[in-house]
Write an enzyme that holds these catalytic residues in place. Structure first.
Site, PDB file in Angstrom:
ATOM      1  N   GLU A 132       2.173  -4.979  -0.099  1.00  0.00           N
ATOM      2  CA  GLU A 132       1.141  -4.957  -1.133  1.00  0.00           C
ATOM      3  C   GLU A 132       0.594  -6.360  -1.418  1.00  0.00           C
ATOM      4  O   GLU A 132      -0.610  -6.546  -1.560  1.00  0.00           O
ATOM      5  CB  GLU A 132       1.736  -4.346  -2.409  1.00  0.00           C
ATOM      6  CG  GLU A 132       0.795  -4.245  -3.581  1.00  0.00           C
ATOM      7  CD  GLU A 132      -0.169  -3.063  -3.469  1.00  0.00           C
ATOM      8  OE1 GLU A 132       0.001  -2.254  -2.561  1.00  0.00           O
ATOM      9  OE2 GLU A 132      -1.098  -2.993  -4.295  1.00  0.00           O
ATOM     10  N   ASP A 133       1.476  -7.354  -1.477  1.00  0.00           N
ATOM     11  CA  ASP A 133       1.075  -8.660  -2.014  1.00  0.00           C
ATOM     12  C   ASP A 133       0.975  -9.800  -1.003  1.00  0.00           C
ATOM     13  O   ASP A 133       0.572 -10.900  -1.360  1.00  0.00           O
ATOM     14  CB  ASP A 133       2.048  -9.095  -3.125  1.00  0.00           C
ATOM     15  CG  ASP A 133       1.933  -8.184  -4.335  1.00  0.00           C
ATOM     16  OD1 ASP A 133       0.892  -7.526  -4.467  1.00  0.00           O
ATOM     17  OD2 ASP A 133       2.878  -8.130  -5.129  1.00  0.00           O
TER      18      ASP A 133
END
Ligand code: MN
Length: 714
Positions: free
Chosen positions: A82-83
């Site tokens: 996600e990051d």
């Protein structure tokens, strides 16, 4: 020199891991930590800590639940997809498929949450979470993630805190409750309470603190009398004083409109013993010691709660008249009530491989089944749980972000009808997550579906082969039925006009009075009804025409004279639709001599003139009708040919490509006999007419592998 916060957290993790993991696993976990730290480098939490502190904290919570090695690695890596720039493939290559799938699962749940904000859909989001997480470890990582996020809300704006707390109460605590993970549930609830109502939380907390001091003496007195009496009865068990959770006190005050002292002045104890029999003996002893309050006894051992919770509950009148609440359970029941599904990691060795049938989720359900069996009742709680854990449902999004619930294996068409019947009736294709897909595509959990419609589109009977929802099925059927009705009316009109024409009349010549007289005689309401009946073969057009041609209709009704019938054939155009079908026994094609048979309720079936079904029956029934192909007949008509072929590799492929080059489709191939040299094949193919078939046969005969071809007929 003091170690960095992340180093301290890692050391703490290692300390817990060393209690149950072997060194090779700890090395693997260390590698995951280094990888995560490298990719999160330069990212910080709102608190100012290095980002990696967050996944490490999640891993610690899970290690406390004795999560297996891959689960811990996934916890450490849960935010990298996600990051950071890391992909699922990267994780797969470095740490294997299991870890990659887990991280991917957590990422999907995270994204899911961003997609849905509507509160009313909380129930569906919860189910969707469970449905999407094929592996329960994904849910556990997500719960651990949420727990740490809740613990570190501190620096956020109050309104943002409240929103996150609300979401947690809407979605995550019910999931933890469903899975029996009460420990984590209580922690989350308490953090949510604090974030949503900081004042109430503080007041209640202080009240509890103050009350605690006053209560000490009474607790000791009660505890001692319980222990002494149990000891005298030679029962070994643990007696613990129990304090209520702030959030459950608060909820009780709200729900029952009670004051704090009403709730807090109850003295609660928990007694744990070794087996079920002892539980009931303990119950007898405490009821003997203090008087029980009538109507307050609950036997959750015999009748477990929906998540498998088992215990005996009773309330007694203690010394000085204070109420004393007692829970009695075995040690195993206690573990299950604290950790639920996680109990299977806590108390089992970690190096078993998880196959589908042996996953902790399955084992947990099996445990619950055991509980239910031994409890000897027929509660349906297992069914409910199974539906949650192994759902037969999927959840997908509309482009507006609404959630639509569908059964597993539902197709785009099912979705279209679920949104609206009109959309179902006019769908032509769809986009799933912006990618164009055909209508029969089966939907997966969590995708966004956009249906593409067209004004000219209409339901196709073939859809019935793959739709699985009742709504789609009835939608398609009712449309087709209505459509068939229209076709039947049109055919009925043509048939009647044809007969009238033979009598030098037309429908326009028929007076309204005659019409009504006839309708009355045949007991129908409207002309359309009559035409439909004719089109469906329930009324003979010849007889109706004859009646209309009589001056006295009631007299004509009795007329059964069909000999005087003048034949002029009905023209078959190929565009009649569902009320004219081509017989499967003889498969006539345009150009063949044909006859029609009225099949009551269904319409006209067209047979080959020489079909034995038609020659046998023709004399016996008046339902036969002269028909003829139209000059400009359209459509594809299946017919069957028999071929004797040289038995060698590639023969069928050559035949197939020759046929398809001639603009014909093969519907089926049947091999009927074969020896070393020759094989006999029956091929069903579609043609436009006899000329088309003849051209195809000519081309096939040119092939040296074709020894003999004949067209089969019935
Ligand atoms: Mn996270």
């Amino acid at each position: 020199m003091t170690a960095s916060p992340e180093q301290q957290l890692y050391d703490q993790l290692c300390k817990i891991l060393s209690q149950y993991q072997d060194p090779t696993h700890i090395t693997q976990i260390f590698q995951a930590y280094q990888f995560g730290a490298k990719h999160h480098a330069g990212q910080f939490r709102k608190s100012g800590e290095a980002y990696i502190c967050h996944p490490l904290s999640v891993a610690i919570s899970l290690a406390e639940m004795r999560m297996d090695v891959h689960g811990i690695m996934a916890a450490i890596l849960h935010d990298v997809i996600e990051d950071t720039k890391v992909t699922k493939t990267d994780i797969h290559e470095l740490f294997g498929e299991d870890v990659a799938e887990l991280v991917d699962g957590v990422t999907k749940l995270t994204q899911l949450n961003c997609k849905t904000q509507a509160e009313a859909q909380a129930e569906n989001v919860r189910k969707m979470c469970l449905a999407m997480a094929k592996d329960m470890r994904v849910i556990m990582v997500k719960l651990g993630d949420r727990l740490h996020n809740m613990r570190t809300l501190g620096v956020m704006r109050p309104d943002k805190k409240r929103r996150i707390a609300k979401e947690t109460l809407d979605i995550y605590t019910p999931i933890a409750n469903r899975l029996g993970m009460n420990d984590i549930r209580h922690q989350l609830e308490s953090l949510c309470f604090e974030a949503m109502y900081p004042m109430r939380h503080r007041i209640l907390k202080n009240a509890v603190k103050k009350a605690r001091g006053n209560r000490k003496e009474i607790i000791e007195t009660i505890s001692n009398s319980l222990k002494t009496r149990l000891h005298q009865s030679h029962i070994t068990c643990d007696v613990q004083g129990r304090e209520k959770y702030l959030y459950s006190i608060y909820k009780k005050m709200l729900a029952k409109k009670l004051s704090f002292s009403d709730i807090f002045d109850v003295y609660a104890f928990r007694i744990q013993c070794h087996d079920v029999d002892t539980c009931y003996r303990v119950l007898g002893i405490v009821h003997n010691l203090f008087k029980p309050i009538p109507g307050k006894f609950k036997d959750y051992i015999a009748l477990p709660k929906a998540n498998g919770y088992q215990s005996l509950h009773t309330i007694l009148i203690g010394p000085f008249g204070v109420p004393v609440e007692i829970q009695i359970r075995t040690h195993q029941m206690h573990r299950l009530s604290e950790s639920g599904i996680a109990a299977h990691w806590l108390y089992k060795s970690d190096d078993e491989e998880y196959s589908n049938s042996k996953s902790p989720a399955n084992e947990w359900v099996r445990d619950l089944l055991e509980i239910q069996k031994s409890a000897g009742n027929s509660l349906e709680f297992i069914d409910n749980l199974k539906i949650d854990l192994f759902p037969q449902e999927i959840f997908v999004f509309t482009p507006q972000g609404n959630i639509i619930k569908l059964p597993r294996n539902a197709s785009v068409v099912d979705f279209a009808y679920a949104v609206h019947t009109d959309i179902g009736n006019s769908c032509v294709s769809a986009r799933i997550d912006k990618r164009l897909v055909p209508l029969q595509t089966q939907l997966e959990n969590g995708v966004t579906v956009e249906v593409i419609t067209a004004s000219w589109a209409r339901p196709n009977p073939l859809w019935l082969n793959y739709v699985i929802t009742t709504k789609a099925r009835t939608g398609i059927r009712s449309y087709l039925k209505h459509f068939k009705q229209q076709e039947a009316i049109n055919l009925g009109r043509r048939l009647l006009e044809k007969e009238l024409l033979d009598m030098n009349k037309s429908l326009a010549d028929i007076t309204e009075q005659m019409q009504n007289q006839l309708l009355q005689a045949v007991k129908l309401d409207t002309l359309e009804d009559l035409l439909e009946e004719i089109g469906l073969g329930n009324k003979m057009p010849f007889l109706i025409a004859k009646q209309l041609n009589q001056d006295d209709i009631s007299a004509a009704i009795k007329l059964e004279d069909t000999d005087s019938r003048k034949e002029s054939p009905l023209i078959i155009k190929g565009t009649e639709g569902m009320v004219v079908t081509i017989a499967k026994c003889c498969r006539p094609i345009p150009g063949d001599p044909i006859v029609g048979y009225f099949n009551p309720g269904k319409g006209i079936v067209v047979h080959h003139h020489e079909c034995h079904n038609s020659t046998d029956g023709r004399k016996k029934s008046t339902n036969w009708l002269e028909v003829e192909w139209s000059q400009d007949v359209t459509g594809d008509y299946p017919t069957e040919i028999r071929m004797e072929l040289l038995n060698q590799p590639g023969t069928l492929a050559t035949i197939a490509s020759t046929i398809s080059k001639m603009d014909s489709n093969i519907e089926s191939v049947n091999l009927s006999a074969q020896d070393g040299r020759v094989s006999v094949d029956y091929i069903t193919l579609t043609v436009k007419d006899r000329v088309h078939l003849a051209t195809i046969l000519r081309q096939l005969k040119k092939l040296f592998i074709v020894l003999k071809i004949t067209r089969t007929r019935g």
